[in-house]
Design a protein around this motif. Sequence first.
Motif, mmCIF file in Angstrom:
data_model
loop_
_atom_site.group_PDB
_atom_site.id
_atom_site.type_symbol
_atom_site.label_atom_id
_atom_site.label_comp_id
_atom_site.label_asym_id
_atom_site.label_seq_id
_atom_site.Cartn_x
_atom_site.Cartn_y
_atom_site.Cartn_z
ATOM 1 N N GLU A 92 5.130 -7.365 1.284
ATOM 2 C CA GLU A 92 4.353 -6.690 2.310
ATOM 3 C C GLU A 92 5.289 -6.320 3.426
ATOM 4 N N ALA A 93 6.195 -7.085 3.745
ATOM 5 C CA ALA A 93 7.334 -6.746 4.805
ATOM 6 C C ALA A 93 8.174 -5.683 4.337
ATOM 7 N N ILE A 94 8.639 -5.625 3.251
ATOM 8 C CA ILE A 94 9.445 -4.565 2.763
ATOM 9 C C ILE A 94 8.859 -3.252 2.575
ATOM 10 N N ASP A 95 7.424 -3.304 2.150
ATOM 11 C CA ASP A 95 6.656 -2.280 2.055
ATOM 12 C C ASP A 95 6.443 -1.365 3.472
ATOM 13 N N ALA A 96 6.009 -2.121 4.473
ATOM 14 C CA ALA A 96 5.965 -1.730 5.868
ATOM 15 C C ALA A 96 7.416 -1.057 6.322
ATOM 16 N N GLU A 97 8.446 -1.407 5.981
ATOM 17 C CA GLU A 97 9.784 -0.970 6.448
ATOM 18 C C GLU A 97 9.950 0.124 5.862
ATOM 19 N N LEU A 98 9.817 0.379 4.440
ATOM 20 C CA LEU A 98 10.178 1.458 3.724
ATOM 21 C C LEU A 98 9.079 2.604 4.159
ATOM 22 N N PRO A 142 0.641 -1.151 0.148
ATOM 23 C CA PRO A 142 -0.305 -0.102 0.019
ATOM 24 C C PRO A 142 0.843 1.151 0.093
ATOM 25 N N PHE A 143 1.960 1.278 0.604
ATOM 26 C CA PHE A 143 2.655 2.434 0.720
ATOM 27 C C PHE A 143 3.228 2.780 -0.580
ATOM 28 N N LEU A 144 3.978 1.793 -1.163
ATOM 29 C CA LEU A 144 4.691 1.799 -2.799
ATOM 30 C C LEU A 144 3.563 2.524 -3.485
#
Length: 382
Positions: free
Chosen positions: A224-230, A67-69
């Motif tokens: 999903e995990a990458i997106d949350a950390e970004l 969702p962030f990206l």
Amino acid sequence: MPHLGLLAPRYDDGGLAGVLPGVARSIGVPGLEHVPSVPMRPARRAVVVLVDGLGYELVRRRGGHAPFLRSLLPAAYRITAGFPSTTATSMGTFGTGQPPGAHGLLGYEVLVPGEDRLLNELSWEDGPDPRTWQTQQTVFERAAADGVAVTSIGPGYFDGSGLTRAALRGGRFRAADQLPARVDATLAALRAERRSLVYLYWGELDKVGHVHGCQSWEWGDELEAIDAELARLVRSVPADTAVYITADHGMVDAPHALRIDLAHDAELAAGVRHVGGEPRALQLYCEDGATPDVLATWRERVGERAWIRTKAEAVAEGWFGPVREENLPRVGDVIVAMRQNFAIVDSRRARPQLLALLGLHGSLTQEESAIPLFHVPARDSA
């Protein structure tokens, strides 16, 4: 639907070569005025995150996991990785701001001229001195010479590796294993210096894609995990910090049923002394005098499955960008860039673990070559 037509490499402002020079210029590093780059606003500090295997088309189609990206996608640049679309080559392009033909990191495996053997430019096992193999000054070296605090953050085994010394030398290295720890290290490096450039690398998405495929649920979970950390990174950086997120290549799932194995195809193997490159982007080094026959056989047999060029044709068409004279002997006599989801392997020398991989890259399709460049400007100008 997948976009598997040919995507011509770009080494101007539409390519990966322009990213790091543009970022360095945005924080005031001189001498980069004539280096192509996409437009970037001035900032005092900058972070560049490179997510291995994060293709533009994959983000677009699987954005439900990010969702962030996805929120940044409308303003993102769609740039090209270059050829071959593989990590070793893209790291050279990213780190030097030069096309592959200039920096000389021309594939996953390439011929060592005069030694009759292949060099794996990713592992660098038994490789030459990285500084003599890749002689171009890196952007990190330029930035550090101008007084910028340059920090690279990644797995510990990258510190001092052949590829790191060839493509990403300059500044200091900070090792961290898990992505949250790398984000924490990035934030600490930014806060420690008033003028800084931090490079954060994450390779797990590429690994998951290779093993499980880029259409798998495992790939989605990793995204999903990458997106949350970004998202956490962007929320937490100092106000005068710009954040850039990009990739080195995309990926396609290449079913084993669509592959040709040269170990079981004497006709295609005939006249080929070394099979370089990788299954989606082969570089064939031919026996003396065999190049015309190899070219004719491969075009007849696999011409509908690949874009096939001689060395001279590939160079003339700009696949590698302008090629320095000393780098020409590293280029294969025949270049084979696979179309659609096809691949060609050679089980005579490839390790079983590599032959088992489902997700592959290296060719000129949009899925492999198109990468994103996300930009979150600094909240306070420099």
